[in-house]
Design an enzyme around this catalytic site. Structure first.
Site, PDB file in Angstrom:
ATOM      1  N   GLU A   1       0.821  -1.224   0.000  1.00  0.00           N
ATOM      2  CA  GLU A   1       0.000   0.000   0.000  1.00  0.00           C
ATOM      3  C   GLU A   1       0.852   1.271   0.000  1.00  0.00           C
ATOM      4  O   GLU A   1       0.318   2.387  -0.097  1.00  0.00           O
ATOM      5  CB  GLU A   1      -0.928   0.005   1.229  1.00  0.00           C
ATOM      6  CG  GLU A   1      -2.137  -0.918   1.125  1.00  0.00           C
ATOM      7  CD  GLU A   1      -1.809  -2.405   1.218  1.00  0.00           C
ATOM      8  OE1 GLU A   1      -0.964  -2.770   2.048  1.00  0.00           O
ATOM      9  OE2 GLU A   1      -2.377  -3.195   0.428  1.00  0.00           O
TER      10      GLU A   1
ATOM     11  N   HIS B   1       5.178 -14.921  -2.908  1.00  0.00           N
ATOM     12  CA  HIS B   1       4.527 -13.662  -2.595  1.00  0.00           C
ATOM     13  C   HIS B   1       5.533 -12.514  -2.429  1.00  0.00           C
ATOM     14  O   HIS B   1       5.307 -11.403  -2.883  1.00  0.00           O
ATOM     15  CB  HIS B   1       3.753 -13.824  -1.284  1.00  0.00           C
ATOM     16  CG  HIS B   1       2.538 -12.994  -1.221  1.00  0.00           C
ATOM     17  ND1 HIS B   1       1.334 -13.415  -1.725  1.00  0.00           N
ATOM     18  CD2 HIS B   1       2.334 -11.740  -0.752  1.00  0.00           C
ATOM     19  CE1 HIS B   1       0.443 -12.472  -1.555  1.00  0.00           C
ATOM     20  NE2 HIS B   1       1.021 -11.447  -0.967  1.00  0.00           N
TER      21      HIS B   1
HETATM   22  N1  RBF Z   1       3.535  -6.662   3.858  1.00  0.00           N
HETATM   23  C1  RBF Z   1       4.743  -6.238   4.292  1.00  0.00           C
HETATM   24  O1  RBF Z   1       4.946  -5.025   4.421  1.00  0.00           O
HETATM   25  N2  RBF Z   1       5.733  -7.139   4.597  1.00  0.00           N
HETATM   26  C2  RBF Z   1       5.586  -8.484   4.446  1.00  0.00           C
HETATM   27  O2  RBF Z   1       6.508  -9.232   4.768  1.00  0.00           O
HETATM   28  C3  RBF Z   1       4.337  -8.955   3.956  1.00  0.00           C
HETATM   29  N3  RBF Z   1       4.142 -10.281   3.742  1.00  0.00           N
HETATM   30  C4  RBF Z   1       2.957 -10.701   3.232  1.00  0.00           C
HETATM   31  C5  RBF Z   1       2.754 -12.075   2.966  1.00  0.00           C
HETATM   32  C6  RBF Z   1       1.544 -12.508   2.466  1.00  0.00           C
HETATM   33  C7  RBF Z   1       1.386 -13.964   2.169  1.00  0.00           C
HETATM   34  C8  RBF Z   1       0.502 -11.577   2.225  1.00  0.00           C
HETATM   35  C9  RBF Z   1      -0.825 -12.034   1.667  1.00  0.00           C
HETATM   36  C10 RBF Z   1       0.683 -10.249   2.475  1.00  0.00           C
HETATM   37  C11 RBF Z   1       1.899  -9.785   2.987  1.00  0.00           C
HETATM   38  N4  RBF Z   1       2.095  -8.415   3.243  1.00  0.00           N
HETATM   39  C12 RBF Z   1       3.311  -7.993   3.693  1.00  0.00           C
HETATM   40  C13 RBF Z   1       0.984  -7.441   3.134  1.00  0.00           C
HETATM   41  C14 RBF Z   1       0.946  -6.698   1.802  1.00  0.00           C
HETATM   42  O3  RBF Z   1       1.933  -5.690   1.754  1.00  0.00           O
HETATM   43  C15 RBF Z   1      -0.441  -6.030   1.630  1.00  0.00           C
HETATM   44  O4  RBF Z   1      -0.723  -5.235   2.749  1.00  0.00           O
HETATM   45  C16 RBF Z   1      -1.577  -7.045   1.468  1.00  0.00           C
HETATM   46  O5  RBF Z   1      -1.258  -7.961   0.436  1.00  0.00           O
HETATM   47  C17 RBF Z   1      -2.893  -6.348   1.131  1.00  0.00           C
HETATM   48  O6  RBF Z   1      -2.798  -5.581  -0.063  1.00  0.00           O
END
Ligand code: RBF
Length: 154
Positions: free
Chosen positions: A64, A94
């Site tokens: 975001e 991912h």
């Molecule tokens: N956001 C992060 O800032 N750091 C992460 O390590 C991270 N890992 C994620 C792993 C998975 C499997 C998912 C589904 C989301 C992750 N996100 C992470 C959240 C991502 O940046 C975002 O907020 C969501 O995917 C919603 O758009």
């Protein structure tokens, strides 16, 4: 030299007092991103920014960051934006999708708005590597992101 030179921005401290900065912070891996924020905030103050000119916004995750950065960068009075996040590799691809999207998104905001937008996003294999870069043995990448945007403003 492993990072941006602080002294490069020390020269014109006075000029920064009127500049407004937006700092966008991702809440995922909060312990790390809070440490990055501390680094960026302290560095901005040390370089001459005023507390009242630092605007913090939180977003849920690093994915975001570009949208929030774009909103902030489009504001007339904001001189530069610092994006802070921490993406830690999991067991699925991912990680790659998020890192690529965030890096490309932030670069796009740079070029579309013509304002400095720093990529202060850690992309690490584990939490240990992240801690080492959020005030640990490899410094604080939030601080470096702040020094970088100030350098770009100059
Ligand atoms: N956001 C992060 O800032 N750091 C992460 O390590 C991270 N890992 C994620 C792993 C998975 C499997 C998912 C589904 C989301 C992750 N996100 C992470 C959240 C991502 O940046 C975002 O907020 C969501 O995917 C919603 O758009």
């Amino acid at each position: 030299m492993a990072g941006p030179l602080k002294s490069a921005s020390g020269k014109s401290k006075a000029k920064l007092t009127n500049k407004k900065f937006a700092v966008v912070v991702a809440e995922w891996n909060e312990e790390i991103t809070e440490a990055l924020y501390e680094g960026a905030y302290t560095a901005l103050l040390e370089m001459g920014a005023k507390k009242s000119n630092i605007y913090r916004t939180n977003v849920p995750g690093s994915f975001e960051l570009p949208l929030a950065a774009q909103r902030m960068a489009k504001k007339k009075d904001i001189a530069a934006v610092i994006c802070l996040g921490c993406v830690i590799q999991g067991e699925t691809p991912h990680f790659d999708y998020i890192c690529n999207a965030v890096a490309n998104g932030i670069m796009r905001v740079n070029l579309d708005t013509g304002k400095p937008v720093a990529f202060g996003v850690l992309t690490t294999l584990d939490k240990k590597q992240a801690l080492e870069r959020a005030g640990g043995k490899y410094g604080n990448k939030g601080e470096e992101a702040a020094v970088t945007v100030v350098g770009m403003l100059e």
